[in-house]
Enzyme design. Structure first.
Site, PDB file in Angstrom:
ATOM      1  N   HIS A  80       0.840  -1.194   0.000  1.00 41.22           N
ATOM      2  CA  HIS A  80       0.000   0.000   0.000  1.00 41.22           C
ATOM      3  C   HIS A  80       0.876   1.245   0.000  1.00 41.22           C
ATOM      4  CE1 HIS A  80      -3.722  -2.229   0.743  1.00 41.22           C
ATOM      5  NE2 HIS A  80      -3.046  -2.953   1.605  1.00 41.22           N
ATOM      6  N   CYS A 121      -0.587   2.376  -4.381  1.00 38.75           N
ATOM      7  CA  CYS A 121      -1.298   3.597  -4.742  1.00 38.75           C
ATOM      8  C   CYS A 121      -0.351   4.791  -4.614  1.00 38.75           C
ATOM      9  CB  CYS A 121      -2.511   3.802  -3.833  1.00 38.75           C
ATOM     10  SG  CYS A 121      -3.837   2.616  -4.106  1.00 38.75           S
TER      11      CYS A 121
END
Length: 416
Positions: A80, A121
């Site tokens: 992430h 991301c």
């Protein structure tokens, strides 16, 4: 390095097994994990990368990258991220820390050239305007600085995000399956060796970028590395026509041309059906899953309120300085390295006094507001950094104190 908390999780209907494709084989079998669980953190990652054997003594396998000036290094990070951040299970790795490490390795002759693939991301924010174009380092990211990277091979209840199961991320699945297509015989035997001898890093980047549809695959750094053979970083497969590979190349090669059909096939997949069904709860109770979803929404709302309360507290101390709070919530256009020390101090304060940011992935959607706040302080002639640090510390302690509305926040975990 792998947290390795899925294969033997009680909710996995295939104990000890992992799948990255609905029709794929068990990729956990025979897997060697050097560092798992608590050992997967940003400090250990940097120690392994820089070859710091002393720091890794008595931790996991102790293995590090013992590279020298003629070695090529390939790094594949899947996890992430947020603005200027790669998220590990219990801490963050910041863009300035990564950049300092990479520059130090380059100057000390720790590698000849380095290739990084980063699946997260906003992964582009780690390198955009930061990674040198003459450092012998080339980075390929799954998404640009201000966009998300997306999962695929998903199944579940679209109205209940906590029940959705995904087996992979589009960028990673695309580039890995592209390599598998070669290994399982998409090419004629005589073409395979030629393929690995001629395909360059940039060839692969352009090919993958055209296939990935949900985000923009981005290149950063030294484009001279892009002229190298891809095989000089990821190697050549042995036994390219091994029967151990599952022939899912047809589905892979057409997945972006027929998304609706792909989704239909995935929802009918036995593996994904069992995984999604199992996620309803160990005892298969809808009430348990519904309660989990409701608690999730409550916790997300609390985090939003905490962030807003901190910002409002700072604004009240210095009216007119920050301006429109909505401007702070916009993703930053660039991330100057001199802002990161302030950014890190802000997030550390929240992490220590309010709730664990790394354990609550939802927070990654909002923490960039504190980078914007620090940017305004550094660009301001009204505040000194010391004044801001004192004010921010007081506001955070007030918002997250035992007597505040948000007590017992450190108990919040597993918020998605």
């Amino acid at each position: 390095m792998m947290t390795d908390d899925v294969a033997y999780d009680i909710e996995n209907p295939f104990p000890g097994q992992l799948f990255n494709s609905p029709t794929g084989s068990n990729v956990h079998q025979g897997l060697r994990v050097d560092y798992n669980g608590e050992d997967v953190n940003s400090d250990n990652f940097l120690h392994v990368l820089t070859g710091n054997k002393i720091a890794m003594q008595n931790i996991g396998s102790g293995r590090v990258i013992e590279s020298k000036e003629r070695d090529n290094i390939f790094v594949n990070f899947v996890g992430h991220g947020s603005s200027g951040i790669l998220a590990f299970p219990k801490d963050y790795l910041y863009a300035d820390e990564l950049n300092i490490t990479l520059n130090s390795m380059y100057k000390s002759g720790k590698f000849h050239r380095m290739l990084l693939y980063v699946e997260a991301c906003k992964a582009g924010s780690l390198f955009d305007g930061i990674l040198s174009e003459s450092s012998n380092i080339f980075a390929v990211t799954a998404a640009g600085p201000r966009e998300s990277s997306w999962s695929i091979y998903c199944s579940g209840d679209d109205d209940n995000e906590t029940s959705i199961i995904c087996l992979g991320d589009e960028f990673s699945v695309t580039w890995i399956e592209d390599q598998d297509n070669v290994k399982i015989g998409v090419f004629y035997p005589g073409q395979v060796n030629e393929f690995f001898e001629t395909r360059t890093v940039l060839n692969h980047f352009n090919h993958v970028r055209n296939l990935v549809k949900l985000s923009n695959v981005m290149p950063y750094g030294d484009f001279n590395v892009g002229q190298d053979k891809l095989s000089s970083y990821i190697g050549k497969p042995s036994g390219v026509f091994s029967t151990n590979f599952n022939h899912y190349n047809t589905q892979s090669s057409t997945k972006n041309n027929n998304t609706n059909e792909k989704e239909k096939n995935l929802k009918n997949s036995t593996k994904l059906y069992q995984l999604s069904k199992n996620r309803i709860g160990v005892n298969n109770t809808m009430n348990k899953r519904k309660q989990y979803s409701e608690n999730n929404k409550i916790m997300k709302n609390i985090m939003d309120q905490i962030f807003d309360a901190i910002l409002q507290g700072v604004i009240k101390r210095w009216p007119g300085f920050i301006g429109n709070i909505n401007e702070l919530k916009k993703l930053p256009r660039n991330l100057p390295l001199n802002v990161f020390p302030c950014y890190r101090r802000n997030l550390d304060l929240i992490n220590e006094n309010c709730f664990s940011l790394p354990k609550n992935l939802y927070a990654l959607n909002a923490i960039h507001i504190f980078f914007n706040l620090c940017t305004r302080v550094i660009d301001s002639n009204e505040w000194t950094q010391v004044q801001f640090d004192v004010t921010f510390n007081e506001v955070v302690l007030n918002v997250c104190s035992k007597n505040s509305t948000f007590s017992n926040l450190l108990k919040m975990t597993n918020i998605y």
